[in-house]
Design a protein around this motif. Sequence first.
Motif, PDB file in Angstrom:
ATOM      1  N   ILE A 569      35.676  42.823 -22.220  1.00  0.00           N
ATOM      2  CA  ILE A 569      35.042  43.351 -21.006  1.00  0.00           C
ATOM      3  C   ILE A 569      33.677  43.924 -21.386  1.00  0.00           C
ATOM      4  O   ILE A 569      32.634  43.411 -21.015  1.00  0.00           O
ATOM      5  CB  ILE A 569      35.905  44.451 -20.344  1.00  0.00           C
ATOM      6  N   GLN A 570      33.709  44.936 -22.243  1.00  0.00           N
ATOM      7  CA  GLN A 570      32.436  45.592 -22.595  1.00  0.00           C
ATOM      8  C   GLN A 570      31.839  44.975 -23.866  1.00  0.00           C
ATOM      9  O   GLN A 570      30.667  44.575 -23.871  1.00  0.00           O
ATOM     10  CB  GLN A 570      32.651  47.094 -22.772  1.00  0.00           C
ATOM     11  N   ASP A 571      32.577  44.936 -24.934  1.00  0.00           N
ATOM     12  CA  ASP A 571      32.095  44.308 -26.184  1.00  0.00           C
ATOM     13  C   ASP A 571      30.718  44.846 -26.563  1.00  0.00           C
ATOM     14  O   ASP A 571      29.798  44.085 -26.845  1.00  0.00           O
ATOM     15  CB  ASP A 571      32.055  42.780 -26.035  1.00  0.00           C
ATOM     16  N   GLY A 572      30.588  46.200 -26.494  1.00  0.00           N
ATOM     17  CA  GLY A 572      29.323  46.814 -26.908  1.00  0.00           C
ATOM     18  C   GLY A 572      28.280  46.870 -25.809  1.00  0.00           C
ATOM     19  O   GLY A 572      27.122  47.183 -26.067  1.00  0.00           O
ATOM     20  N   TYR A 573      28.677  46.528 -24.592  1.00  0.00           N
ATOM     21  CA  TYR A 573      27.744  46.597 -23.453  1.00  0.00           C
ATOM     22  C   TYR A 573      28.253  47.551 -22.387  1.00  0.00           C
ATOM     23  O   TYR A 573      29.455  47.577 -22.079  1.00  0.00           O
ATOM     24  CB  TYR A 573      27.557  45.214 -22.819  1.00  0.00           C
ATOM     25  N   ASN A 574      27.372  48.328 -21.816  1.00  0.00           N
ATOM     26  CA  ASN A 574      27.666  49.076 -20.597  1.00  0.00           C
ATOM     27  C   ASN A 574      27.536  48.060 -19.465  1.00  0.00           C
ATOM     28  O   ASN A 574      26.478  47.447 -19.290  1.00  0.00           O
ATOM     29  CB  ASN A 574      26.679  50.227 -20.437  1.00  0.00           C
ATOM     30  N   ARG A 575      28.619  47.867 -18.722  1.00  0.00           N
ATOM     31  CA  ARG A 575      28.692  46.780 -17.740  1.00  0.00           C
ATOM     32  C   ARG A 575      28.392  47.250 -16.315  1.00  0.00           C
ATOM     33  O   ARG A 575      28.838  46.631 -15.351  1.00  0.00           O
ATOM     34  CB  ARG A 575      30.081  46.148 -17.786  1.00  0.00           C
ATOM     35  N   LYS A 576      27.647  48.345 -16.199  1.00  0.00           N
ATOM     36  CA  LYS A 576      27.354  48.843 -14.843  1.00  0.00           C
ATOM     37  C   LYS A 576      26.145  48.121 -14.222  1.00  0.00           C
ATOM     38  O   LYS A 576      25.660  48.487 -13.159  1.00  0.00           O
ATOM     39  CB  LYS A 576      27.111  50.357 -14.867  1.00  0.00           C
ATOM     40  N   GLY A 577      25.674  47.093 -14.921  1.00  0.00           N
ATOM     41  CA  GLY A 577      24.534  46.364 -14.369  1.00  0.00           C
ATOM     42  C   GLY A 577      24.901  45.637 -13.079  1.00  0.00           C
ATOM     43  O   GLY A 577      26.060  45.239 -12.876  1.00  0.00           O
ATOM     44  N   LEU A 578      23.872  45.438 -12.226  1.00  0.00           N
ATOM     45  CA  LEU A 578      24.065  44.578 -11.046  1.00  0.00           C
ATOM     46  C   LEU A 578      23.817  43.132 -11.463  1.00  0.00           C
ATOM     47  O   LEU A 578      24.109  42.194 -10.736  1.00  0.00           O
ATOM     48  CB  LEU A 578      23.078  44.985  -9.956  1.00  0.00           C
ATOM     49  N   ILE A 579      23.263  43.002 -12.651  1.00  0.00           N
ATOM     50  CA  ILE A 579      22.994  41.697 -13.261  1.00  0.00           C
ATOM     51  C   ILE A 579      23.533  41.749 -14.685  1.00  0.00           C
ATOM     52  O   ILE A 579      23.391  42.770 -15.364  1.00  0.00           O
ATOM     53  CB  ILE A 579      21.471  41.420 -13.297  1.00  0.00           C
ATOM     54  N   SER A 580      24.197  40.687 -15.130  1.00  0.00           N
ATOM     55  CA  SER A 580      24.739  40.718 -16.498  1.00  0.00           C
ATOM     56  C   SER A 580      23.603  40.527 -17.506  1.00  0.00           C
ATOM     57  O   SER A 580      22.495  40.105 -17.135  1.00  0.00           O
ATOM     58  CB  SER A 580      25.742  39.565 -16.679  1.00  0.00           C
ATOM     59  N   ASN A 581      23.856  40.803 -18.766  1.00  0.00           N
ATOM     60  CA  ASN A 581      22.817  40.645 -19.786  1.00  0.00           C
ATOM     61  C   ASN A 581      22.445  39.177 -19.955  1.00  0.00           C
ATOM     62  O   ASN A 581      21.436  38.852 -20.574  1.00  0.00           O
ATOM     63  CB  ASN A 581      23.272  41.253 -21.114  1.00  0.00           C
ATOM     64  N   LYS A 582      23.245  38.306 -19.345  1.00  0.00           N
ATOM     65  CA  LYS A 582      22.905  36.873 -19.384  1.00  0.00           C
ATOM     66  C   LYS A 582      22.139  36.479 -18.109  1.00  0.00           C
ATOM     67  O   LYS A 582      21.919  35.307 -17.830  1.00  0.00           O
ATOM     68  CB  LYS A 582      24.187  36.037 -19.501  1.00  0.00           C
TER      69      LYS A 582
END
Length: 599
Positions: A569-582
């Motif tokens: 799910i997170q894997d080192g990322y804060n996932r509160k973005g409205l857009i994913s890191n991709k």
Amino acid sequence: MNKLITYIFLIFPLLGFSQELITNVHNRQTTSLNGEWNYIVDQYETGYYSFHHDAFDQQKGFQKSAFYSNYHAQNKQELVEYDFDKSPTMTIPGDWNSQKENLFYYEGNIWFKKSFDYDLKENKRLFVYFGAINYKAEVYLNGIKLGIHEGGFTPFNFEISSIIKEKDNFLVVKVDDTRKKEAVPTTNTDWFNYGGITRDVLLIEEPKSFIQDYFVQLKKGDKNTISGFVKINNFDENEEFINIKIPELKINYKGKINAEGMVSFEINSKKIKYWSPETPKLYDVSLEYNNQILQDNIGFRTIETQNAKILLNGKPVFLKGISIHEENDKGGRANSKADALRLLTWAKELGCNYVRLAHYPHNENMVRLADKIGLMVWEEIPVYWTVDFTNMETYKNAENQLVEMIGRDKNRCSTIIWSMANETPISDARNTFINNLNAKARDLDNTRLISAALLTKSNNLNSYVDDPIAENLDIIAFNEYLGWYGGNLDDAEKIKWTSKYNKPVVVSEFGGGAKAGLHGKKNERWTEEFQEYLYVQNLKMIEKIPNISGLSPWILVDFRSPRRLLPEIQDGYNRKGLISNKGIKKKAFFVLKNFYNNK
Ligand code: GCU
């Protein structure tokens, strides 16, 4: 060669901390030192301390073991245990973590070296400028220490006119990004500690006497008066005047420079087209002194608060915002124009007229682009969570970062709010610390609003802000995480917010995590439907908050954080973005877009 360095070392003692900032470097005569730099990972600071932990640059005489000497064995017998030119390289500007897999988790010391030639003419001066280095930088040129800079997100420069050679200059930087309790930020942050020389490195060539700094903005509360100052470095009595020209406004102001090399001015104009997100008007402004012409693009707007409203150019404005971290599409520290365009284009697409650049000053490309495309900006220094408020050195460090942030961006009309801190726990020491920063900011720039992201209190369905520093802030901004860190989303419309301050309220953060592409019921955490519902409910609640004048939900894009470790799910990322890191937009993106389009 050794004799020369020994001689120079005796003549030019340590030059100390970074010198007064040269502003608007982008429009000056510069030579870029960006590109491939050699680096040496120095976990034990072997290149800095002797085996008895004596700092080499505190010792008398030439220190060949000191990495800043860039020394090479003169023959096959001589013992030298480092060699920059045989060491690997990395691209500057750029953090080391996202460039080198074996340095992804590395925190500590790395030395960088750049060799270059430079033909400096007799009547010229030369400075080396760093856009930012995270975190502590010790800078040397040709074996001479130029100085130290602390703080990972603001620019600094050193004069090198007396040290530069025509051939084979070597600029060596020791970068240390070790997190420390007394540092700013302190050891604990919810963002990734990208280390390195993260922004441009430039050589700036100037005449003997030149325009060092200036402030050209509308006078506080007066939309027909352009006021400010121009500061001359090494004022030349034969050059008594400067000219400030704004051709489109038919302004050609001549100012007499005082003995301190300063000109303060007020220029009246009734023809100004005011900058706003809808009409981001910028004027060509040129400052002329001693055959030097310094260009800039400057917008004019007034920003103030009145009766709990935020007024832009005298009219109430609602800040339709989003929070942003300074990351690029490669999971590294952003720094380029393209990085800025990627992030701010998404903000525009969301329907924003405002962005919160969190939690530290972002690169100058961001604010210059915000000027151009029409986005109001909240800028912040990383006084984040539990910095050491009792430590005077920590305060001086924070204040220095504030001075450098305001120094760099005071001519950017997009920047409307200076933020002193984020989510700091109330205490006497903390209150004094932040109130002092607040006073310093007002002293440096009384034309903008001062705020800080505060924490809230609630009992049952009543929520409010009760924070002593709020008295001295222009905007009451707070972070709330209904439905993520607490509270029930279904209660959103029942929650009653009260505010004892007759001041505008801005919700500087709200949000929840979602893994892009993960779908399910709206009460299943990490699904896009959960985040979507969280936005719907929070926006309903926020609309009813008294004096509500804006918001900047957390956050535009998923970002790296060492605190977010849930596998798959997170894997080192804060996932509160409205857009994913991709770059994938989540359902909540469209909830907010729709909200702003109807605002
Ligand atoms: C805090 C903080 C952010 C953090 C966010 C979160 O409010 O200000 O830096 O990332 O909450 O928990 O996601």
